[in-house]
Scaffold this motif. Structure first.
Motif, PDB file in Angstrom:
ATOM      1  N   LYS A  11       0.674  -1.307  -0.201  1.00 31.40           N
ATOM      2  CA  LYS A  11       0.051  -0.065  -0.034  1.00 31.40           C
ATOM      3  C   LYS A  11       0.942   1.344   0.104  1.00 31.40           C
ATOM      4  O   LYS A  11       0.810   2.446  -0.786  1.00 31.40           O
ATOM      5  CB  LYS A  11      -1.022   0.004   1.231  1.00 31.40           C
ATOM      6  CG  LYS A  11      -1.806   1.099   1.327  1.00 31.40           C
ATOM      7  CD  LYS A  11      -2.787   0.834   0.148  1.00 31.40           C
ATOM      8  CE  LYS A  11      -4.057   1.949   0.320  1.00 31.40           C
ATOM      9  NZ  LYS A  11      -5.129   1.844  -0.753  1.00 31.40           N
TER      10      LYS A  11
ATOM     11  N   SER B  26      -6.124  -2.008  -3.739  1.00 34.41           N
ATOM     12  CA  SER B  26      -5.095  -1.412  -2.947  1.00 34.41           C
ATOM     13  C   SER B  26      -4.952  -0.022  -3.856  1.00 34.41           C
ATOM     14  O   SER B  26      -3.958   0.669  -3.379  1.00 34.41           O
ATOM     15  CB  SER B  26      -3.861  -2.299  -2.925  1.00 34.41           C
ATOM     16  OG  SER B  26      -3.395  -2.479  -4.309  1.00 34.41           O
TER      17      SER B  26
ATOM     18  N   ASP C 143      -5.615  -6.385  -5.747  1.00 32.17           N
ATOM     19  CA  ASP C 143      -4.684  -5.558  -6.088  1.00 32.17           C
ATOM     20  C   ASP C 143      -5.400  -4.092  -6.504  1.00 32.17           C
ATOM     21  O   ASP C 143      -4.721  -2.993  -6.158  1.00 32.17           O
ATOM     22  CB  ASP C 143      -3.826  -6.034  -7.081  1.00 32.17           C
ATOM     23  CG  ASP C 143      -2.876  -7.264  -6.931  1.00 32.17           C
ATOM     24  OD1 ASP C 143      -2.479  -7.278  -5.550  1.00 32.17           O
ATOM     25  OD2 ASP C 143      -2.416  -8.181  -7.762  1.00 32.17           O
TER      26      ASP C 143
END
Length: 375
Positions: free
Chosen positions: A326, A356, A353
């Motif tokens: 992150k 994020s 993903d």
């Protein structure tokens, strides 16, 4: 007074541009970013720049004083020990002011064009797509085909950006091939054998798919003007890059399809590669891939890559999925650099993903409609 102000601006821009670009290796774009963030991402204190800029400003103030006739500096002009006369700076400048202004305007124009203070940052069409079809995308059960059938099959499934592995044949032609060492998928070939282009194109992949030459890829891109290609050349040294991208660009030019190079996205593997490739051809789109670097997820190291990308107008950074955190996404986001990860074939993993904050994935099998259904 107006001339003095114009002169002042020109000298300031030319001098500071030289300091930033030539002496300190930075750009106006990076300099303004650091000022806007109060140097929060830059541990260096810009010591060299500040000292040189202060000196330049002081010199310019003194010259402005001289040009305003508040101070007079005279000097003798001699030639072979014979005195020609006594002159002062004001007289010399006035006498040669046309030459002076032409030189200044020329230098100012060169610096402004070569090192613009506010470089254009055009949005690229390919950046709106969330998926990049890895090696052309899956073809039946096969991956790493880099062939026409894979591209067309996945194009029908909604893919528009395709990563293609490229190699040079023994006769120096660019073809779609992952490597000559592994991935032996043509009959009669063996590890380390490099065929000619004719031989490569004559033997089907897995006995049934047609191998792809770069010239044929250019034809496909002409037929399908919304196809974008990401290069994976796996070349690291300067000589190999000059040779490969010279052949690639010349192939498109000699085939009368130079315009497709506008839709070629170059993957660079280290910080010197972009400059080398740009000398060959002014490609418009760039991705910095980290899989060939020593990067393991360290944020300070990643910050250096991001600042390099920002300063050199590289659009995105891509990395193996296991290195993503992150914190890295947040760093890239501050600079407007897009983040891609590879190679993701699990839909749930892809969604995590994207959650994020990444912008896209390289994938063999995930197509855009799958992501749309998950939204």
């Amino acid at each position: 007074m107006r001339k003095i102000i114009i002169w002042y601006i020109m000298v300031w821009y030319i001098a500071i541009t030289y300091v930033l670009h030539i002496v300190c290796g930075k750009t106006w774009k990076m300099f303004f970013f650091d000022i806007s963030t109060l140097f929060s991402d830059s541990k260096e204190v810009y010591g060299v720049e500040i000292i040189i800029m202060t000196i330049i400003i002081c010199i310019m103030v003194i010259l402005t004083w001289v040009l305003s006739n508040h101070f007079k500096i005279e000097f003798d002009v001699k030639f072979k020990n014979k005195r020609i006369g006594k002159y002062d700076i004001i007289t010399v400048i006035k006498k040669f002011q046309i030459v002076f202004w032409l030189v200044m305007i020329g230098l100012f124009g060169f610096c402004y064009i070569r090192f613009p203070m506010f470089p254009k940052s055009d949005d690229k069409e390919w950046e709106k797509y969330q998926t990049i079809a890895h090696a052309g995308g899956v073809l039946e059960e096969h991956t790493y085909s880099n062939c026409e059938e894979a591209i067309l099959t996945n194009y029908e499934n909604g893919q528009r950006v395709f990563e293609i592995d490229f190699c040079l044949t023994s006769d120096d032609k660019v073809v779609g091939k992952h490597d000559w060492e592994q991935h032996i998928i043509q009959e009669g070939f063996y590890e380390g054998y490099i065929p000619s282009e004719e031989e490569f194109l004559s033997i089907p992949l897995w006995g049934k798919y047609e191998p792809l030459s770069f010239e044929r890829l250019c034809e496909l891109m002409t037929e399908y003007p919304d196809i974008w290609i990401v290069t994976d050349s796996k070349l690291y040294d300067e000589e190999s890059n000059r040779k490969f991208f010279g052949i690639l660009a010349n192939t498109a030019k000699e085939s009368g399809m130079e315009d497709v190079l506008e839709r070629i996205i170059i993957q660079v593997y280290h910080e010197e590669m972009k400059e080398v490739v740009e000398e060959i051809y002014p490609f418009k789109s760039w991705i910095f891939t980290l899989y060939m670097t020593e990067f393991k997820g360290d944020e300070q190291q990643f910050l250096r890559y991001v600042r390099y990308s920002y300063m050199n107008d590289i659009d995105a950074i891509t990395m193996p999925e296991g290195r993503l955190t992150k914190g890295l996404v947040e760093i890239a986001d501050r600079y407007g650099i897009k983040i891609y990860v590879h190679t993701i074939n699990d839909l749930e993993e892809a969604q995590e993903d994207f959650a994020s904050g990444i912008n896209g994935i390289y994938t063999d099998s995930i197509i855009p409609s799958m992501l749309s259904k998950e939204k």
